[in-house]
Write an enzyme that holds these catalytic residues in place. Sequence first.
Site, mmCIF file in Angstrom:
data_model
loop_
_atom_site.group_PDB
_atom_site.id
_atom_site.type_symbol
_atom_site.label_atom_id
_atom_site.label_comp_id
_atom_site.label_asym_id
_atom_site.label_seq_id
_atom_site.Cartn_x
_atom_site.Cartn_y
_atom_site.Cartn_z
ATOM 1 N N GLU A 50 0.863 -1.179 0.000
ATOM 2 C CA GLU A 50 0.000 0.000 0.000
ATOM 3 C C GLU A 50 0.904 1.236 0.000
ATOM 4 O O GLU A 50 1.585 1.517 0.985
ATOM 5 C CB GLU A 50 -0.910 -0.059 1.239
ATOM 6 C CG GLU A 50 -1.788 1.138 1.424
ATOM 7 C CD GLU A 50 -2.565 1.502 0.173
ATOM 8 O OE1 GLU A 50 -3.272 0.646 -0.377
ATOM 9 O OE2 GLU A 50 -2.445 2.660 -0.268
ATOM 10 N N CYS A 81 3.875 -2.988 -8.386
ATOM 11 C CA CYS A 81 2.557 -2.543 -7.929
ATOM 12 C C CYS A 81 2.689 -1.285 -7.041
ATOM 13 O O CYS A 81 2.999 -0.225 -7.561
ATOM 14 C CB CYS A 81 1.833 -3.703 -7.254
ATOM 15 S SG CYS A 81 0.047 -3.450 -7.253
ATOM 16 N N ILE A 138 -3.169 -7.085 -8.575
ATOM 17 C CA ILE A 138 -3.956 -6.972 -7.338
ATOM 18 C C ILE A 138 -4.148 -5.483 -7.029
ATOM 19 O O ILE A 138 -3.195 -4.794 -6.663
ATOM 20 C CB ILE A 138 -3.239 -7.670 -6.155
ATOM 21 C CG1 ILE A 138 -2.932 -9.143 -6.502
ATOM 22 C CG2 ILE A 138 -4.095 -7.573 -4.886
ATOM 23 C CD1 ILE A 138 -1.987 -9.829 -5.527
ATOM 24 N N HIS A 183 2.596 -8.463 -10.106
ATOM 25 C CA HIS A 183 3.423 -9.070 -9.055
ATOM 26 C C HIS A 183 4.256 -10.231 -9.605
ATOM 27 O O HIS A 183 3.835 -11.391 -9.505
ATOM 28 C CB HIS A 183 2.520 -9.588 -7.928
ATOM 29 C CG HIS A 183 1.869 -8.497 -7.146
ATOM 30 N ND1 HIS A 183 2.410 -8.001 -5.987
ATOM 31 C CD2 HIS A 183 0.750 -7.790 -7.372
ATOM 32 C CE1 HIS A 183 1.628 -7.038 -5.514
ATOM 33 N NE2 HIS A 183 0.612 -6.892 -6.342
ATOM 34 N N GLU A 185 6.712 -11.537 -8.349
ATOM 35 C CA GLU A 185 7.205 -12.364 -7.234
ATOM 36 C C GLU A 185 6.227 -13.479 -6.879
ATOM 37 O O GLU A 185 6.539 -14.369 -6.103
ATOM 38 C CB GLU A 185 7.500 -11.483 -5.999
ATOM 39 C CG GLU A 185 6.291 -10.931 -5.261
ATOM 40 C CD GLU A 185 5.640 -9.726 -5.945
ATOM 41 O OE1 GLU A 185 5.970 -9.431 -7.106
ATOM 42 O OE2 GLU A 185 4.779 -9.095 -5.306
HETATM 43 N N1 GLN Z 1 -3.492 -0.193 -4.471
HETATM 44 C C1 GLN Z 1 -2.200 -0.224 -3.835
HETATM 45 C C2 GLN Z 1 -1.631 1.183 -3.673
HETATM 46 O O1 GLN Z 1 -2.210 2.125 -4.045
HETATM 47 C C3 GLN Z 1 -1.242 -1.097 -4.597
HETATM 48 C C4 GLN Z 1 -1.706 -2.537 -4.563
HETATM 49 C C5 GLN Z 1 -0.607 -3.551 -4.579
HETATM 50 O O2 GLN Z 1 0.565 -3.247 -4.386
HETATM 51 N N2 GLN Z 1 -0.973 -4.800 -4.729
HETATM 52 O O3 GLN Z 1 -0.574 1.323 -3.147
#
Ligand code: GLN
Length: 203
Positions: A50, A81, A138, A183, A185
């Site tokens: 996040e 991400c 994700i 991702h 990983e």
């Molecule tokens: N939605 C997340 C963000 O804004 C990122 C999601 C993730 O890393 N799987 O940081």
Amino acid sequence: MLPATIGVFALQGDVREHLAALTALGVDAIGVRRPEELERCDGLVIPGGESTTMYKLAKTFELFEPLQKRVAEGMPAFGTCAGMIMLADRVEDGTADQVTLGGLDITVRRNAFGRQVDSFETELDFTGVDHPVHAVFIRAPWVESAGEGVEVLARVEGTREGAEADGRIVAVRQGQVMATSFHPEVGGDLSIHRLFVELVEKQ
Ligand code: GLN
């Protein structure tokens, strides 16, 4: 030659999976929570998680400025991400107080695919990888726009997510900084991590 030391930003996110991928490729992989740990690194991975929380924790643990300085000085970095968001120069749909490290001349849109569906998986053509890459998204960002110095490594094509998602940029590289919306990983294919390790070892 000694193996390169590659750090994984470890204050938040899916740290363990990246450490496992890097270790499998023979590098010395360490979690980075403190500036002293960052100093040992030849390159850094910023995981999924996040991005707003990552920023706040990096500030609290006095890691934000050292990280920003190392990336600006040319340390190879790879964001996945939330990590892609952290390395983007510009963010759409971020929180009002969200700050990034920067390093990539891109605008990312946070949670971009989330408007259609939270998470999905697909196969991608990826520059530098000789087989389709299985990509797990994700609550992923996409790259809304990229500057001239940015190489596009992958786009999503023909997904169930619909016309708005199709053709969107989901992997980029600019010099020694690379990022994916998905991702790598997760799922056991080490190809993308291998590209990053090669980038670190070239420095
Ligand atoms: N939605 C997340 C963000 O804004 C990122 C999601 C993730 O890393 N799987 O940081």
